[in-house]
Design a protein around this motif. Structure first.
Motif, mmCIF file in Angstrom:
data_model
loop_
_atom_site.group_PDB
_atom_site.id
_atom_site.type_symbol
_atom_site.label_atom_id
_atom_site.label_comp_id
_atom_site.label_asym_id
_atom_site.label_seq_id
_atom_site.Cartn_x
_atom_site.Cartn_y
_atom_site.Cartn_z
ATOM 1 N N GLY A 37 -0.250 -2.827 -4.657
ATOM 2 C CA GLY A 37 0.273 -3.647 -5.426
ATOM 3 C C GLY A 37 -0.272 -5.070 -5.320
ATOM 4 N N LEU A 38 -0.866 -5.176 -6.652
ATOM 5 C CA LEU A 38 -1.429 -6.752 -6.615
ATOM 6 C C LEU A 38 -0.380 -7.751 -6.874
ATOM 7 C CD1 LEU A 38 -4.074 -5.631 -9.242
ATOM 8 C CD2 LEU A 38 -4.542 -6.171 -6.929
ATOM 9 N N SER A 39 0.650 -7.570 -7.708
ATOM 10 C CA SER A 39 1.629 -8.251 -7.902
ATOM 11 C C SER A 39 2.857 -7.437 -8.181
ATOM 12 C CB SER A 39 1.439 -9.177 -9.193
ATOM 13 O OG SER A 39 1.420 -8.579 -10.418
ATOM 14 N N PRO A 40 4.016 -7.949 -8.611
ATOM 15 C CA PRO A 40 5.146 -7.256 -8.926
ATOM 16 C C PRO A 40 5.040 -6.460 -10.055
ATOM 17 C CG PRO A 40 5.890 -9.187 -8.217
ATOM 18 C CD PRO A 40 4.507 -9.391 -8.043
ATOM 19 N N VAL B 119 -15.489 20.944 -7.074
ATOM 20 C CA VAL B 119 -15.757 20.090 -8.080
ATOM 21 C C VAL B 119 -14.903 18.694 -7.337
ATOM 22 C CG1 VAL B 119 -14.931 19.269 -10.356
ATOM 23 C CG2 VAL B 119 -15.674 21.465 -9.919
ATOM 24 N N LEU B 120 -15.600 17.523 -7.595
ATOM 25 C CA LEU B 120 -14.777 16.459 -6.950
ATOM 26 C C LEU B 120 -15.143 15.293 -8.004
ATOM 27 C CD1 LEU B 120 -13.263 14.938 -4.545
ATOM 28 C CD2 LEU B 120 -15.656 14.268 -3.570
ATOM 29 N N ASP B 121 -14.021 14.858 -8.405
ATOM 30 C CA ASP B 121 -13.992 13.420 -9.387
ATOM 31 C C ASP B 121 -13.312 12.329 -8.701
ATOM 32 O OD1 ASP B 121 -15.103 15.253 -11.145
ATOM 33 O OD2 ASP B 121 -13.092 15.894 -11.963
ATOM 34 N N ALA B 122 -13.621 10.998 -9.305
ATOM 35 C CA ALA B 122 -13.133 9.740 -8.599
ATOM 36 C C ALA B 122 -12.555 9.204 -9.875
ATOM 37 C CB ALA B 122 -14.228 8.992 -8.011
ATOM 38 N N ARG B 123 -11.149 8.451 -9.677
ATOM 39 C CA ARG B 123 -10.681 7.676 -10.738
ATOM 40 C C ARG B 123 -10.334 6.493 -10.200
ATOM 41 N NH1 ARG B 123 -8.516 9.193 -15.444
ATOM 42 N NH2 ARG B 123 -8.952 11.287 -15.066
ATOM 43 N N VAL B 124 -10.144 5.397 -10.987
ATOM 44 C CA VAL B 124 -9.414 4.128 -10.756
ATOM 45 C C VAL B 124 -8.569 3.569 -12.008
ATOM 46 C CG1 VAL B 124 -11.606 2.722 -11.465
ATOM 47 C CG2 VAL B 124 -9.999 1.646 -9.897
ATOM 48 N N GLY B 125 -7.660 2.969 -11.637
ATOM 49 C CA GLY B 125 -6.791 2.772 -12.665
ATOM 50 C C GLY B 125 -5.758 1.686 -12.536
ATOM 51 N N PHE B 126 -4.561 1.188 -13.429
ATOM 52 C CA PHE B 126 -3.734 0.463 -13.202
ATOM 53 C C PHE B 126 -2.547 0.733 -13.766
ATOM 54 C CE2 PHE B 126 -7.566 -2.043 -13.663
ATOM 55 C CZ PHE B 126 -7.509 -3.088 -12.229
ATOM 56 N N ASP B 127 -1.283 0.467 -12.987
ATOM 57 C CA ASP B 127 -0.111 0.685 -13.700
ATOM 58 C C ASP B 127 0.470 -0.704 -13.851
ATOM 59 O OD1 ASP B 127 2.667 1.104 -13.768
ATOM 60 O OD2 ASP B 127 2.898 2.566 -12.503
ATOM 61 N N PHE B 128 0.899 -1.057 -15.046
ATOM 62 C CA PHE B 128 1.555 -2.335 -15.336
ATOM 63 C C PHE B 128 2.921 -2.054 -15.789
ATOM 64 C CE2 PHE B 128 2.342 -5.679 -18.620
ATOM 65 C CZ PHE B 128 2.269 -6.614 -17.826
ATOM 66 N N TRP C 3 0.993 -1.322 -0.063
ATOM 67 C CA TRP C 3 0.065 -0.021 -0.058
ATOM 68 C C TRP C 3 0.737 1.338 -0.003
ATOM 69 C CZ3 TRP C 3 -5.242 -0.064 -0.784
ATOM 70 C CH2 TRP C 3 -5.979 -1.374 -0.481
ATOM 71 N N ARG C 4 0.566 2.127 -0.840
ATOM 72 C CA ARG C 4 1.280 3.524 -0.680
ATOM 73 C C ARG C 4 -0.111 4.634 -0.839
ATOM 74 N NH1 ARG C 4 3.246 3.276 -5.524
ATOM 75 N NH2 ARG C 4 1.881 5.110 -6.646
ATOM 76 N N LEU C 5 0.093 5.785 -0.479
ATOM 77 C CA LEU C 5 -0.676 6.920 0.005
ATOM 78 C C LEU C 5 0.001 8.094 -0.668
ATOM 79 C CD1 LEU C 5 -3.326 8.082 0.761
ATOM 80 C CD2 LEU C 5 -2.113 8.808 2.856
#
Length: 192
Positions: free
Chosen positions: A123-126, A146-155, A96-98
């Motif tokens: 981190g789901l995996s390395p 204004v408030l927005d929400a985002r979900v994403g991945f870093d591969f 976990w990172r904040l």
């Protein structure tokens, strides 16, 4: 799309300079689609606290306004904006990172505002990292925000190449018709 974003570390990983220049495509419900170059942004990040688990940085950015005609098409802002955020990154544990940030934006010829955001990465995996983000802005008297929400991945494709994917939606907007319906992002990061 595309957004060209170039960053370069210049002093012992404590100072980073950056430039970002997007090509924007907009397709409003009540008009025709348009595309053009958006706001050019130049910035610098100074990590004045850089410990094992905690990093704190001051990261001012200057965004140059686009032409009035381009702004009327919904592509960028026609005001020059100087933003002065303070950013914090905390590695909670191995997975976990904040990341958080807050800062003041001085808008040339417009209304100044406060910006803020928080992102949580897991981190789901390395190679895969899942990210959740809330980002917002409010006028200086905090009456409209204004408030927005985002979900994403870093591969992590290789040690030098990362692929980024995300989707966002608007949660709150002063005028309901201006609320963000959706925003999709795909990026390629290269670390030489």
């Amino acid at each position: 799309m595309p957004l060209l974003d170039v960053s370069l570390g210049v002093y012992a990983d404590k100072v980073q300079i950056a430039a970002a220049y997007p090509y924007v495509y907009t397709d409003p419900d009540n008009g025709s689609s348009e595309s053009d170059f958006g706001n050019l942004e130049l910035g610098i990040k100074w990590r004045f606290w850089n410990a094992d688990r905690l990093q704190v940085a001051f990261a001012p950015v200057y965004a140059f306004g686009v032409s009035r005609n381009t702004a009327l098409q919904g592509i960028g802002d026609d005001n020059n904006v100087a933003t002065f955020p303070l950013a914090l990154e905390y590695q909670i544990n191995q997975r976990w990172r904040l990341n958080t940030s807050a800062g003041y934006a001085s808008v040339d010829g417009g209304e100044d505002e406060w910006g803020y955001g928080a992102a949580l990465a897991y981190g789901l995996s390395p190679r895969w990292e899942l990210m959740f983000e809330f980002a917002g802005a409010a006028d200086t008297d905090f009456e409209e925000d204004v408030l927005d929400a985002r979900v994403g991945f870093d591969f992590t494709l290789t040690d030098s190449v990362h692929l980024l994917f995300s989707a966002a939606t608007g949660l709150r907007e002063p005028a309901a018709q201006e609320k963000l319906d959706y925003d999709l992002y795909f990026g390629v990061q290269y670390f030489p």
